[in-house]
Design a protein around this motif. Structure first.
Motif, short mmCIF file in Angstrom:
data_model
loop_
_atom_site.label_atom_id
_atom_site.label_comp_id
_atom_site.label_asym_id
_atom_site.label_seq_id
_atom_site.Cartn_x
_atom_site.Cartn_y
_atom_site.Cartn_z
N LEU A 146 0.84 -1.19 0.00
CA LEU A 146 0.00 0.00 0.00
C LEU A 146 0.88 1.25 0.00
N SER A 147 0.58 2.18 -0.88
CA SER A 147 1.30 3.44 -0.92
C SER A 147 0.47 4.50 -0.22
N PRO A 148 1.06 5.26 0.67
CA PRO A 148 0.30 6.31 1.36
C PRO A 148 -0.20 7.35 0.36
N ASP A 149 -1.38 7.88 0.62
CA ASP A 149 -1.96 8.89 -0.26
C ASP A 149 -1.09 10.15 -0.29
N GLU A 150 -0.47 10.44 0.85
CA GLU A 150 0.38 11.62 0.94
C GLU A 150 1.75 11.20 1.45
N PRO A 151 2.80 11.88 1.01
CA PRO A 151 4.15 11.49 1.42
C PRO A 151 4.45 11.75 2.89
N ASP A 152 3.69 12.66 3.50
CA ASP A 152 3.96 13.00 4.90
C ASP A 152 3.65 11.82 5.81
N VAL A 153 4.50 11.60 6.80
CA VAL A 153 4.27 10.52 7.75
C VAL A 153 3.18 10.95 8.72
N LYS A 154 2.17 10.11 8.84
CA LYS A 154 1.07 10.42 9.75
C LYS A 154 0.99 9.33 10.82
N THR A 155 0.71 9.74 12.03
CA THR A 155 0.60 8.80 13.13
C THR A 155 -0.84 8.31 13.24
N LEU A 156 -1.03 7.01 13.27
CA LEU A 156 -2.35 6.42 13.44
C LEU A 156 -2.36 5.63 14.73
N MET A 157 -3.20 6.04 15.65
CA MET A 157 -3.33 5.31 16.90
C MET A 157 -4.20 4.08 16.67
N VAL A 158 -3.67 2.90 16.98
CA VAL A 158 -4.40 1.66 16.77
C VAL A 158 -4.73 1.04 18.13
N ASP A 159 -6.01 0.83 18.37
CA ASP A 159 -6.47 0.22 19.62
C ASP A 159 -6.77 -1.26 19.40
N ILE A 160 -6.88 -1.99 20.50
CA ILE A 160 -7.29 -3.40 20.46
C ILE A 160 -8.59 -3.50 21.25
N ASP A 161 -9.56 -4.23 20.71
CA ASP A 161 -10.83 -4.31 21.44
C ASP A 161 -10.62 -5.01 22.79
N LYS A 162 -11.56 -4.83 23.69
CA LYS A 162 -11.40 -5.28 25.09
C LYS A 162 -11.12 -6.78 25.18
N ALA A 163 -11.82 -7.57 24.37
CA ALA A 163 -11.60 -9.01 24.40
C ALA A 163 -10.19 -9.36 23.95
N GLY A 164 -9.68 -8.61 22.97
CA GLY A 164 -8.32 -8.84 22.50
C GLY A 164 -7.28 -8.48 23.54
N VAL A 165 -7.51 -7.37 24.24
CA VAL A 165 -6.60 -6.96 25.32
C VAL A 165 -6.56 -8.02 26.41
N LYS A 166 -7.73 -8.56 26.74
CA LYS A 166 -7.81 -9.61 27.77
C LYS A 166 -7.02 -10.84 27.34
N LYS A 167 -7.12 -11.19 26.04
CA LYS A 167 -6.40 -12.36 25.51
C LYS A 167 -4.89 -12.16 25.61
N ILE A 168 -4.41 -10.96 25.27
CA ILE A 168 -2.98 -10.66 25.36
C ILE A 168 -2.52 -10.74 26.81
N SER A 218 -9.05 -6.66 15.97
CA SER A 218 -10.09 -7.59 16.42
C SER A 218 -9.51 -8.69 17.30
N LEU A 219 -10.39 -9.36 18.04
CA LEU A 219 -9.99 -10.49 18.88
C LEU A 219 -9.40 -11.61 18.03
N LYS A 220 -9.98 -11.86 16.84
CA LYS A 220 -9.51 -12.92 15.96
C LYS A 220 -8.06 -12.68 15.56
N THR A 221 -7.70 -11.44 15.27
CA THR A 221 -6.32 -11.12 14.91
C THR A 221 -5.38 -11.41 16.07
N VAL A 222 -5.81 -11.04 17.28
CA VAL A 222 -5.00 -11.31 18.48
C VAL A 222 -4.80 -12.81 18.66
#
Length: 370
Positions: A177-199, A258-262
């Motif tokens: 995937l190529s970013p739409d813009e060359p500037d680096v952008k920070t994306l905050m990624v969360d994990i759903d509660k069930a996934g956090v519990k699994k970790i 998602s929990l499945k990814t975790v």
């Protein structure tokens, strides 16, 4: 810059301020480095806040470069700096001369490389184990395989069937995937509660085993030293898998895992743990007792119909316990609920022993002369 200097000179003559602001030298976008000094690496990270990858086909050369430009102490100083880069901590570099102090808020760095098993113990020392330098690497040990036909792609033996299932379809779909813009952008990624519990549950299990189920010996110390870093690497693997999944024609990176990814990441990590322990033992010089490979003929012998001069192994036949022959064989091989590629590997293994694949009214069977 020339335009600015000309305008500045003209402004001095006319008694006015320059019309243009002095341009800032643009940062050179860098994705990866190979042959670089530790000091140059700092400068590159300054211009690339998204981080870079240090890729060395022979990781021995990469580690040796730490002390190439100075004494042995400079090599250790470079390693200590890498320890900070592992967690993206701020890096401050004071240089002699006119250049100002360089401050990097987040110095992200990924290191990738390969080496031969015999050289591995020479690359890392006991000091690397104590400092946590070695624990930051995820080590993968490749098995020596018997000669195979060029068109056949071998399976990775020690990986669980679950891992094979996770990557089976994904590998063919991965798109860059190529970013739409060359500037680096920070994306905050969360994990759903069930996934956090699994970790949390998985990491708690790692820590408990390391601290309560090991003896007070060198083995126990090594396992306890790894446990902390393993708990840091699990969420990193979760994020990598999340990004790969989004690259499989699913769209842009989502801000929720998602929990499945975790769960899939945990399965992959369990497979990696075995490789890590194996490599650690190699580095320590500990003798490794390898299990003998199972003779497939000794497993299938009990399922073969032996009548006349032709022996038959009929996959779809149901035994008295209600299990199909093929499922019983796979279970004994430790591959219950195996994927299609594992079944294909079983077919190739039987053919290598002299069996011929045939079809009959119920499906697939294999025959061999008495």
């Amino acid at each position: 810059l020339q335009k600015y200097e000309q305008d500045k000179a003209q402004g001095l003559k006319e008694g006015r301020e320059p019309q243009f602001k002095k341009p800032v030298q643009p940062a050179k976008t860098t994705l990866y480095v190979d042959d670089v000094t530790p000091e140059s690496l700092i400068m590159i990270l300054k211009d690339n806040p998204g981080g870079v990858m240090w890729e060395g086909d022979e990781i021995r050369g990469l580690l040796a470069s730490f002390s190439r430009y100075g004494n042995s102490d400079s090599g250790e100083a470079a390693k200590n700096r890498l320890l900070s880069m592992y967690t993206g901590k701020p890096i401050k570099l004071d240089r002699k001369g006119t250049e100002a102090t360089r401050m990097i808020n987040q110095g992200w760095l990924s290191i990738f490389g390969t080496t031969q098993p015999q050289i591995l113990p020479k690359l890392f020392s006991k000091e690397d184990m104590s400092s946590g330098f070695l624990q930051r690497f995820v080590l993968i040990h490749g098995e020596r395989t018997t000669p195979i036909n060029s068109e056949y792609k071998p399976e990775i033996e020690d990986f669980e069937d679950d891992v094979e299932k996770i990557f089976d379809e994904m590998i063919e779909q991965i798109q860059r995937l190529s970013p739409d813009e060359p500037d680096v952008k920070t994306l905050m990624v969360d994990i759903d509660k069930a996934g956090v519990k699994k970790i949390d549950e998985f990491c708690d299990e790692i820590v408990r085993q390391a601290y309560y189920l090991t003896e007070d010996s060198e083995d126990g110390e090594d396992e306890r030293a790894r446990a902390g870093r393993w708990c840091e690497q699990v969420p990193r693997l979760v994020l990598i898998l999340h990004a790969l999944e989004r690259c499989c024609n699913y769209g842009q990176i989502s801000n929720c895992v998602s929990l499945k990814t975790v769960e899939n990441a945990v399965k992959i990590f369990k497979a990696l743990q075995g490789h890590s322990v194996y490599c650690w033992n190699r580095i320590r010089g500990k003798k490794i007792k390898k299990a003998k490979k199972t003779d497939i003929c000794s497993i299938i012998d009990k399922y073969i119909e032996k009548t006349g001069d032709i022996y038959e192994l009929k996959y779809p036949e149901t035994m008295q316990n209600g299990t199909k022959v093929v499922d019983a064989v796979l279970k004994e091989l430790g591959a219950a609920e195996a994927s299609l590629s594992t079944r294909q590997a079983l077919t190739k293994a039987l053919e290598s022993q002299g069996f011929t694949k045939k079809m009959y009214n119920k499906g697939t069977k294999f025959i061999i002369q008495k």
